[in-house]
Design a protein around this motif. Structure first.
Motif, PDB file in Angstrom:
ATOM      1  N   PRO A 176       0.832  -1.209   0.000  1.00  0.00           N
ATOM      2  CA  PRO A 176       0.000   0.000   0.000  1.00  0.00           C
ATOM      3  C   PRO A 176       0.863   1.254   0.000  1.00  0.00           C
ATOM      4  CG  PRO A 176      -0.040  -1.043   2.153  1.00  0.00           C
ATOM      5  CD  PRO A 176       0.706  -1.962   1.235  1.00  0.00           C
ATOM      6  N   SER A 177       0.379   2.283  -0.648  1.00  0.00           N
ATOM      7  CA  SER A 177       1.112   3.547  -0.733  1.00  0.00           C
ATOM      8  C   SER A 177       0.280   4.689  -0.168  1.00  0.00           C
ATOM      9  CB  SER A 177       1.503   3.827  -2.186  1.00  0.00           C
ATOM     10  OG  SER A 177       0.348   3.808  -3.008  1.00  0.00           O
ATOM     11  N   MET A 178      -0.610   4.391   0.775  1.00  0.00           N
ATOM     12  CA  MET A 178      -1.507   5.414   1.309  1.00  0.00           C
ATOM     13  C   MET A 178      -0.741   6.529   2.016  1.00  0.00           C
ATOM     14  SD  MET A 178      -4.575   6.505   1.406  1.00  0.00           S
ATOM     15  CE  MET A 178      -5.701   5.171   1.064  1.00  0.00           C
ATOM     16  N   GLU A 179       0.273   6.195   2.784  1.00  0.00           N
ATOM     17  CA  GLU A 179       1.017   7.241   3.506  1.00  0.00           C
ATOM     18  C   GLU A 179       1.682   8.199   2.527  1.00  0.00           C
ATOM     19  OE1 GLU A 179       1.924   9.504   6.652  1.00  0.00           O
ATOM     20  OE2 GLU A 179       0.629   7.732   6.681  1.00  0.00           O
ATOM     21  N   PHE A 180       2.267   7.649   1.456  1.00  0.00           N
ATOM     22  CA  PHE A 180       2.857   8.516   0.430  1.00  0.00           C
ATOM     23  C   PHE A 180       1.779   9.391  -0.193  1.00  0.00           C
ATOM     24  CE2 PHE A 180       3.504   9.434  -4.030  1.00  0.00           C
ATOM     25  CZ  PHE A 180       4.692  10.141  -3.990  1.00  0.00           C
ATOM     26  N   GLY A 181       0.642   8.785  -0.541  1.00  0.00           N
ATOM     27  CA  GLY A 181      -0.454   9.529  -1.161  1.00  0.00           C
ATOM     28  C   GLY A 181      -0.966  10.638  -0.261  1.00  0.00           C
ATOM     29  N   LYS A 182      -1.120  10.329   1.015  1.00  0.00           N
ATOM     30  CA  LYS A 182      -1.593  11.332   1.980  1.00  0.00           C
ATOM     31  C   LYS A 182      -0.629  12.513   2.027  1.00  0.00           C
ATOM     32  CE  LYS A 182      -2.653  12.098   6.785  1.00  0.00           C
ATOM     33  NZ  LYS A 182      -2.220  11.855   8.118  1.00  0.00           N
ATOM     34  N   LYS A 183       0.650  12.238   2.162  1.00  0.00           N
ATOM     35  CA  LYS A 183       1.649  13.306   2.232  1.00  0.00           C
ATOM     36  C   LYS A 183       1.681  14.126   0.950  1.00  0.00           C
ATOM     37  CE  LYS A 183       4.627  11.128   5.628  1.00  0.00           C
ATOM     38  NZ  LYS A 183       5.905  10.458   5.900  1.00  0.00           N
ATOM     39  N   PHE A 184       1.616  13.449  -0.187  1.00  0.00           N
ATOM     40  CA  PHE A 184       1.638  14.154  -1.475  1.00  0.00           C
ATOM     41  C   PHE A 184       0.427  15.067  -1.604  1.00  0.00           C
ATOM     42  CE2 PHE A 184       0.471  14.737  -5.859  1.00  0.00           C
ATOM     43  CZ  PHE A 184       1.672  15.102  -6.454  1.00  0.00           C
ATOM     44  N   ILE A 185      -0.763  14.540  -1.318  1.00  0.00           N
ATOM     45  CA  ILE A 185      -1.995  15.323  -1.465  1.00  0.00           C
ATOM     46  C   ILE A 185      -2.017  16.500  -0.497  1.00  0.00           C
ATOM     47  CG2 ILE A 185      -4.511  15.217  -1.105  1.00  0.00           C
ATOM     48  CD1 ILE A 185      -4.287  12.299  -2.264  1.00  0.00           C
ATOM     49  N   GLU A 186      -1.616  16.278   0.739  1.00  0.00           N
ATOM     50  CA  GLU A 186      -1.603  17.372   1.708  1.00  0.00           C
ATOM     51  C   GLU A 186      -0.591  18.450   1.317  1.00  0.00           C
ATOM     52  OE1 GLU A 186      -3.169  15.130   5.729  1.00  0.00           O
ATOM     53  OE2 GLU A 186      -1.016  15.485   5.529  1.00  0.00           O
ATOM     54  N   ARG A 187       0.559  18.039   0.796  1.00  0.00           N
ATOM     55  CA  ARG A 187       1.581  19.005   0.378  1.00  0.00           C
ATOM     56  C   ARG A 187       1.111  19.805  -0.845  1.00  0.00           C
ATOM     57  NH1 ARG A 187       5.335  15.589  -0.402  1.00  0.00           N
ATOM     58  NH2 ARG A 187       5.337  15.550  -2.650  1.00  0.00           N
ATOM     59  N   LYS A 188       0.484  19.120  -1.784  1.00  0.00           N
ATOM     60  CA  LYS A 188       0.099  19.759  -3.053  1.00  0.00           C
ATOM     61  C   LYS A 188      -1.220  20.537  -2.951  1.00  0.00           C
ATOM     62  CE  LYS A 188       0.757  19.944  -7.614  1.00  0.00           C
ATOM     63  NZ  LYS A 188       1.891  20.636  -8.192  1.00  0.00           N
ATOM     64  N   PHE A 189      -2.180  19.999  -2.169  1.00  0.00           N
ATOM     65  CA  PHE A 189      -3.529  20.573  -2.160  1.00  0.00           C
ATOM     66  C   PHE A 189      -4.000  21.026  -0.779  1.00  0.00           C
ATOM     67  CE2 PHE A 189      -3.366  17.525  -5.668  1.00  0.00           C
ATOM     68  CZ  PHE A 189      -3.703  18.349  -6.728  1.00  0.00           C
ATOM     69  N   GLY A 190      -3.254  20.693   0.262  1.00  0.00           N
ATOM     70  CA  GLY A 190      -3.647  21.065   1.612  1.00  0.00           C
ATOM     71  C   GLY A 190      -4.312  19.910   2.337  1.00  0.00           C
ATOM     72  N   LYS A 191      -4.295  20.013   3.656  1.00  0.00           N
ATOM     73  CA  LYS A 191      -4.830  18.949   4.499  1.00  0.00           C
ATOM     74  C   LYS A 191      -6.328  18.728   4.257  1.00  0.00           C
ATOM     75  CE  LYS A 191      -4.721  17.387   9.257  1.00  0.00           C
ATOM     76  NZ  LYS A 191      -4.287  17.695  10.624  1.00  0.00           N
ATOM     77  N   GLY A 192      -7.037  19.792   3.957  1.00  0.00           N
ATOM     78  CA  GLY A 192      -8.479  19.694   3.722  1.00  0.00           C
ATOM     79  C   GLY A 192      -8.834  18.783   2.559  1.00  0.00           C
ATOM     80  N   CYS A 193      -7.982  18.717   1.568  1.00  0.00           N
ATOM     81  CA  CYS A 193      -8.248  17.857   0.412  1.00  0.00           C
ATOM     82  C   CYS A 193      -8.228  16.393   0.821  1.00  0.00           C
ATOM     83  CB  CYS A 193      -7.229  18.128  -0.685  1.00  0.00           C
ATOM     84  SG  CYS A 193      -7.500  17.187  -2.202  1.00  0.00           S
ATOM     85  N   PHE A 194      -7.212  16.001   1.573  1.00  0.00           N
ATOM     86  CA  PHE A 194      -7.154  14.613   2.019  1.00  0.00           C
ATOM     87  C   PHE A 194      -8.327  14.297   2.937  1.00  0.00           C
ATOM     88  CE2 PHE A 194      -5.769  11.051   4.648  1.00  0.00           C
ATOM     89  CZ  PHE A 194      -5.408  10.154   3.665  1.00  0.00           C
ATOM     90  N   GLU A 195      -8.700  15.237   3.804  1.00  0.00           N
ATOM     91  CA  GLU A 195      -9.849  15.036   4.689  1.00  0.00           C
ATOM     92  C   GLU A 195     -11.141  14.884   3.893  1.00  0.00           C
ATOM     93  OE1 GLU A 195      -9.470  18.395   7.276  1.00  0.00           O
ATOM     94  OE2 GLU A 195      -7.964  17.382   8.532  1.00  0.00           O
ATOM     95  N   TYR A 196     -11.271  15.628   2.798  1.00  0.00           N
ATOM     96  CA  TYR A 196     -12.425  15.502   1.894  1.00  0.00           C
ATOM     97  C   TYR A 196     -12.511  14.075   1.364  1.00  0.00           C
ATOM     98  CZ  TYR A 196     -14.763  15.878  -2.688  1.00  0.00           C
ATOM     99  OH  TYR A 196     -15.561  15.675  -3.788  1.00  0.00           O
ATOM    100  N   PHE A 197     -11.381  13.534   0.912  1.00  0.00           N
ATOM    101  CA  PHE A 197     -11.369  12.157   0.416  1.00  0.00           C
ATOM    102  C   PHE A 197     -11.745  11.169   1.520  1.00  0.00           C
ATOM    103  CE2 PHE A 197      -7.983  13.611  -2.806  1.00  0.00           C
ATOM    104  CZ  PHE A 197      -8.951  13.897  -3.756  1.00  0.00           C
ATOM    105  N   GLN A 198     -11.254  11.394   2.724  1.00  0.00           N
ATOM    106  CA  GLN A 198     -11.591  10.513   3.844  1.00  0.00           C
ATOM    107  C   GLN A 198     -13.091  10.561   4.154  1.00  0.00           C
ATOM    108  OE1 GLN A 198      -8.669  11.960   6.797  1.00  0.00           O
ATOM    109  NE2 GLN A 198      -8.073   9.818   6.955  1.00  0.00           N
ATOM    110  N   ARG A 199     -13.662  11.761   4.187  1.00  0.00           N
ATOM    111  CA  ARG A 199     -15.111  11.890   4.456  1.00  0.00           C
ATOM    112  C   ARG A 199     -15.919  11.167   3.399  1.00  0.00           C
ATOM    113  NH1 ARG A 199     -13.640  17.155   5.516  1.00  0.00           N
ATOM    114  NH2 ARG A 199     -14.448  17.844   3.500  1.00  0.00           N
ATOM    115  N   ASN A 200     -15.522  11.337   2.155  1.00  0.00           N
ATOM    116  CA  ASN A 200     -16.252  10.671   1.074  1.00  0.00           C
ATOM    117  C   ASN A 200     -16.137   9.156   1.172  1.00  0.00           C
ATOM    118  OD1 ASN A 200     -17.133  13.065  -0.002  1.00  0.00           O
ATOM    119  ND2 ASN A 200     -15.568  13.148  -1.574  1.00  0.00           N
TER     120      ASN A 200
END
Length: 82
Positions: free
Chosen positions: A44-68
């Motif tokens: 799994p590459s979730m930790e990498f994906g989380k860090k990449f998305i938060e760095r590129k789009f902000g923490k709110g973007c990753f949280e949006y994906f989690q809520r969905n």
């Protein structure tokens, strides 16, 4: 009228990363996951994906994906997810 999942493994490769960034920017990705069918050959590459998305789009973007993701697992209506 369709939900889209992006696999974090797509962010690992330069060619697909550009397309993924565009899809996220355009609001066409609703949730993220991994393509892990076997943790030895496809870890799994979730930790990498989380860090990449938060760095590129902000923490709110990753949280949006989690809520969905949670809403989908809870069998929410389409209108509650988008």
């Amino acid at each position: 009228g369709v939900l889209a999942q992006m696999n974090t493994s797509s962010l690992l490769h330069r060619d697909s990363r550009r397309a993924c960034v565009k899809l996220i920017k355009d609001g066409r990705v609703h949730t993220i996951g991994t393509d892990t069918h076997n943790p030895e050959s496809r870890p799994p590459s979730m930790e990498f994906g989380k860090k990449f998305i938060e760095r590129k789009f902000g923490k709110g973007c990753f949280e949006y994906f989690q809520r969905n993701t949670r809403a989908i697992l809870d069998n929410a209506d389409y209108d509650e997810i988008i």
